[in-house]
Design a protein around this motif. Structure first.
Motif, PDB file in Angstrom:
ATOM      1  N   TYR A  51       0.841  -1.262   0.429  1.00  0.00           N
ATOM      2  CA  TYR A  51      -0.167   0.145  -0.070  1.00  0.00           C
ATOM      3  C   TYR A  51       0.862   1.798  -0.419  1.00  0.00           C
ATOM      4  O   TYR A  51       1.610   1.258   0.931  1.00  0.00           O
ATOM      5  N   ARG A  52       0.355   2.147  -0.617  1.00  0.00           N
ATOM      6  CA  ARG A  52       1.301   3.730  -0.866  1.00  0.00           C
ATOM      7  C   ARG A  52       1.361   4.193  -0.045  1.00  0.00           C
ATOM      8  O   ARG A  52      -0.911   4.042   0.861  1.00  0.00           O
ATOM      9  N   GLY A  53       1.524   4.945   0.498  1.00  0.00           N
ATOM     10  CA  GLY A  53       1.302   5.777   1.702  1.00  0.00           C
ATOM     11  C   GLY A  53       1.346   5.586   3.341  1.00  0.00           C
ATOM     12  O   GLY A  53       1.623   5.498   4.206  1.00  0.00           O
ATOM     13  N   MET A  54       1.775   3.976   3.526  1.00  0.00           N
ATOM     14  CA  MET A  54       2.240   2.995   4.402  1.00  0.00           C
ATOM     15  C   MET A  54       3.336   2.840   4.990  1.00  0.00           C
ATOM     16  O   MET A  54       3.764   1.454   4.514  1.00  0.00           O
ATOM     17  N   ASP A  55       4.230   4.075   4.795  1.00  0.00           N
ATOM     18  CA  ASP A  55       5.631   3.543   4.633  1.00  0.00           C
ATOM     19  C   ASP A  55       6.503   3.477   6.237  1.00  0.00           C
ATOM     20  O   ASP A  55       7.047   2.657   6.015  1.00  0.00           O
ATOM     21  N   ILE A  56       5.797   4.124   7.395  1.00  0.00           N
ATOM     22  CA  ILE A  56       6.227   3.946   8.432  1.00  0.00           C
ATOM     23  C   ILE A  56       6.074   2.656   9.123  1.00  0.00           C
ATOM     24  O   ILE A  56       6.434   1.716   9.823  1.00  0.00           O
ATOM     25  N   ARG A  77      -1.147  -0.979  -4.773  1.00  0.00           N
ATOM     26  CA  ARG A  77      -2.312  -0.386  -4.417  1.00  0.00           C
ATOM     27  C   ARG A  77      -2.441   0.634  -3.460  1.00  0.00           C
ATOM     28  O   ARG A  77      -1.146   0.807  -3.114  1.00  0.00           O
ATOM     29  N   ASN A  78      -3.774   1.432  -3.792  1.00  0.00           N
ATOM     30  CA  ASN A  78      -3.533   2.537  -2.822  1.00  0.00           C
ATOM     31  C   ASN A  78      -4.357   1.897  -1.488  1.00  0.00           C
ATOM     32  O   ASN A  78      -4.673   0.338  -1.425  1.00  0.00           O
ATOM     33  N   PRO A  79      -4.547   2.583  -0.563  1.00  0.00           N
ATOM     34  CA  PRO A  79      -4.918   1.819   0.919  1.00  0.00           C
ATOM     35  C   PRO A  79      -5.900   0.732   1.008  1.00  0.00           C
ATOM     36  O   PRO A  79      -6.992   0.845   1.681  1.00  0.00           O
ATOM     37  N   TYR A 241      -9.324   8.179   4.149  1.00  0.00           N
ATOM     38  CA  TYR A 241      -8.707   6.935   4.186  1.00  0.00           C
ATOM     39  C   TYR A 241      -9.222   6.782   5.757  1.00  0.00           C
ATOM     40  O   TYR A 241      -9.256   7.550   6.535  1.00  0.00           O
ATOM     41  N   GLY A 242      -9.988   5.497   5.978  1.00  0.00           N
ATOM     42  CA  GLY A 242     -10.857   4.562   6.882  1.00  0.00           C
ATOM     43  C   GLY A 242     -10.694   3.670   7.975  1.00  0.00           C
ATOM     44  O   GLY A 242      -9.920   2.963   6.932  1.00  0.00           O
ATOM     45  N   PRO A 243     -11.392   4.005   8.672  1.00  0.00           N
ATOM     46  CA  PRO A 243     -11.037   1.820   9.587  1.00  0.00           C
ATOM     47  C   PRO A 243     -11.841   0.881   8.759  1.00  0.00           C
ATOM     48  O   PRO A 243     -10.950   0.015   8.945  1.00  0.00           O
ATOM     49  N   GLY A 244     -12.500   1.135   7.702  1.00  0.00           N
ATOM     50  CA  GLY A 244     -12.681   0.925   7.029  1.00  0.00           C
ATOM     51  C   GLY A 244     -12.587  -0.153   5.475  1.00  0.00           C
ATOM     52  O   GLY A 244     -12.427  -0.483   4.582  1.00  0.00           O
ATOM     53  N   ASN A 245     -11.002   0.793   4.936  1.00  0.00           N
ATOM     54  CA  ASN A 245      -9.997   0.396   4.213  1.00  0.00           C
ATOM     55  C   ASN A 245      -9.380  -0.624   4.399  1.00  0.00           C
ATOM     56  O   ASN A 245      -8.297  -1.077   5.587  1.00  0.00           O
ATOM     57  N   GLY A 247      -6.009  -1.087   3.732  1.00  0.00           N
ATOM     58  CA  GLY A 247      -4.735  -0.440   4.763  1.00  0.00           C
ATOM     59  C   GLY A 247      -4.534  -0.036   5.811  1.00  0.00           C
ATOM     60  O   GLY A 247      -3.767  -0.417   6.955  1.00  0.00           O
ATOM     61  N   MET A 248      -6.147   0.285   5.799  1.00  0.00           N
ATOM     62  CA  MET A 248      -5.951   0.518   7.158  1.00  0.00           C
ATOM     63  C   MET A 248      -6.327  -0.211   8.543  1.00  0.00           C
ATOM     64  O   MET A 248      -6.346  -0.247   9.540  1.00  0.00           O
ATOM     65  N   LYS A 249      -6.517  -1.579   8.323  1.00  0.00           N
ATOM     66  CA  LYS A 249      -6.738  -2.498   9.150  1.00  0.00           C
ATOM     67  C   LYS A 249      -5.487  -3.569   9.807  1.00  0.00           C
ATOM     68  O   LYS A 249      -5.496  -4.210  10.696  1.00  0.00           O
ATOM     69  N   ALA A 250      -4.373  -2.943   9.026  1.00  0.00           N
ATOM     70  CA  ALA A 250      -2.933  -3.051   9.962  1.00  0.00           C
ATOM     71  C   ALA A 250      -2.456  -2.422  10.595  1.00  0.00           C
ATOM     72  O   ALA A 250      -2.561  -1.191  11.739  1.00  0.00           O
ATOM     73  N   ILE A 251      -2.016  -3.218  11.207  1.00  0.00           N
ATOM     74  CA  ILE A 251      -1.529  -3.274  12.932  1.00  0.00           C
ATOM     75  C   ILE A 251      -0.229  -1.820  12.918  1.00  0.00           C
ATOM     76  O   ILE A 251       0.343  -2.087  11.587  1.00  0.00           O
ATOM     77  N   GLY A 252      -0.203  -0.959  13.495  1.00  0.00           N
ATOM     78  CA  GLY A 252       0.111  -0.491  14.042  1.00  0.00           C
ATOM     79  C   GLY A 252      -0.640   1.183  13.212  1.00  0.00           C
ATOM     80  O   GLY A 252      -0.277   2.315  13.082  1.00  0.00           O
ATOM     81  N   TYR A 253      -2.094   1.033  11.952  1.00  0.00           N
ATOM     82  CA  TYR A 253      -2.814   2.265  11.783  1.00  0.00           C
ATOM     83  C   TYR A 253      -4.210   1.409  12.047  1.00  0.00           C
ATOM     84  O   TYR A 253      -4.527   2.793  13.269  1.00  0.00           O
ATOM     85  N   ARG A 254      -4.276   0.860  12.061  1.00  0.00           N
ATOM     86  CA  ARG A 254      -6.313   0.314  13.463  1.00  0.00           C
ATOM     87  C   ARG A 254      -6.270   0.932  14.226  1.00  0.00           C
ATOM     88  O   ARG A 254      -7.491   1.248  15.088  1.00  0.00           O
ATOM     89  N   GLU A 255      -4.849   1.223  15.350  1.00  0.00           N
ATOM     90  CA  GLU A 255      -5.024   1.170  16.719  1.00  0.00           C
ATOM     91  C   GLU A 255      -5.649   2.697  17.099  1.00  0.00           C
ATOM     92  O   GLU A 255      -5.419   3.170  17.894  1.00  0.00           O
TER      93      GLU A 255
END
Length: 323
Positions: A51-56, A77-79, A241-245, A247-255
């Motif tokens: 996923y793009r934009g999810m680097d750190i 892919r986009n998130p 982007y929000g919790p339903g996407n 990419g946003m379900k990944a550990i480090g983002y969903r929290e």
């Protein structure tokens, strides 16, 4: 009569590939930095680095490192786009052959355990997708949340429920879809017991003592926050982007979408639990050579020796591809 060597020369060469895996934070990237860049290219087996934009938060190798040694299946892919297991297998197969055409050896590296399992053994013979059932499950998840679907899966297929992350909406819905369309749990569709035909893998698993691994994970999450993870998530939110996407379900983002509590310790806890599940899954892969990343020189030597011993196969594949 033709000699055995002549017969072998006319047979399709087996495809050499290195699989290098291990739990999050074990030290895969540091090891890859020491590969001779003129002989190897890397295929990422990380379901969130696509996923793009999810680097750190995904510990994605930076652009300088990716220029130093080519990486594939990153930022594709986009998130808000799905990236399925079948997508990975198809694209990884293409990347493997593409790398071999250039006379280099592909190294598949990452931590998404089921990517490695299915790359080695193939996909299970589960039913094809049923768009009506899938749409109904997605609508229910949107209306009621994921927990009712998780509970349903625990009742009808506890084996799959144990294997699938609690926040992996796609795989939860897929397991339910299989049951609803076939009347059989997903876990009953067995993988082939033999490696895929034509594959010649070197399989290396990385591991560390558990307490050392957990310390590394905790420290890495702290370093992610220091590097700007909260700002990265804020930027993704601002982009819509929000919790339903996916990419946003990944550990480090969903929290960051779960309540008002400080996300850092929750990310550390989730990462440690994930590492434990990864190791359990990886240890079921037969033929794995398990090593500590501190044995870096020995690991690199094994990979380089494998490359040298497969030069004829690589050359034949390269020659066939160029015809």
């Amino acid at each position: 009569m033709k000699s055995k060597s002549a017969l072998r020369h006319h047979e399709p060469p087996e495809v050499p590939v290195v699989l290098l895996f291990g739990p999050t934070g074990v030290g895969k990237t540091d090891l890859i930095r020491n590969l001779p860049v003129e002989y190897f290219e890397v295929i990422s087996a990380d379901s969130m680095q696509v996923y793009r934009g999810m680097d750190i938060g995904t510990a994605k190798p930076d652009s300088a490192f990716r220029e130093h040694i080519p990486h594939h299946l990153i930022d594709i892919r986009n998130p808000d786009e799905q990236f399925h297991l079948g997508d990975f297998i198809r694209l990884a197969n293409e990347a493997v052959l593409d790398i071999l055409k250039r006379g280099r050896l592909p190294v598949i590296s990452g931590g998404t355990a089921y990517y490695f399992k299915h790359f080695l053994y193939g996909l299970p013979e589960a039913p094809s997708s049923d768009p009506h059932i899938r749409a109904g499950l997605a609508e229910r998840a949107e209306r009621e949340g994921l927990e009712p679907l998780r509970e349903m899966l625990r009742r009808i297929d506890p084996v799959s429920a144990d294997r699938i992350d609690d926040n992996d909406a796609y795989r939860i819905q897929r397991a339910l879809e299989v049951y609803m369309s076939s009347g059989r749990p997903l876990s009953s569709f067995r993988l082939p017991e033999k490696l895929r035909e034509g594959l010649d893998p070197l399989i290396i698993g990385l591991t560390r003592p558990r307490e050392e691994l957990y310390r590394r994970i905790d420290r890495r999450v702290e370093e992610m926050f220091a590097a700007g993870l909260p700002m990265e998530v804020a930027s993704l939110k601002q982009a819509g982007y929000g919790p339903g996407n996916p990419g946003m379900k990944a550990i480090g983002y969903r929290e960051f979408f779960e309540g008002e509590d400080e996300p850092l310790p929750r990310i550390q806890t989730a990462s440690r639990r994930y590492a434990k599940r990864q190791l359990t899954f990886f240890r079921a892969l037969t033929g794995t050579i398990w090593m500590n990343p501190e044995e870096g020189e020995e690991i690199i030597s094994r990979i380089y020796s494998f490359f040298n011993s497969r030069k004829e196969s690589i050359s034949r594949i390269s020659s066939v591809s160029s015809e």
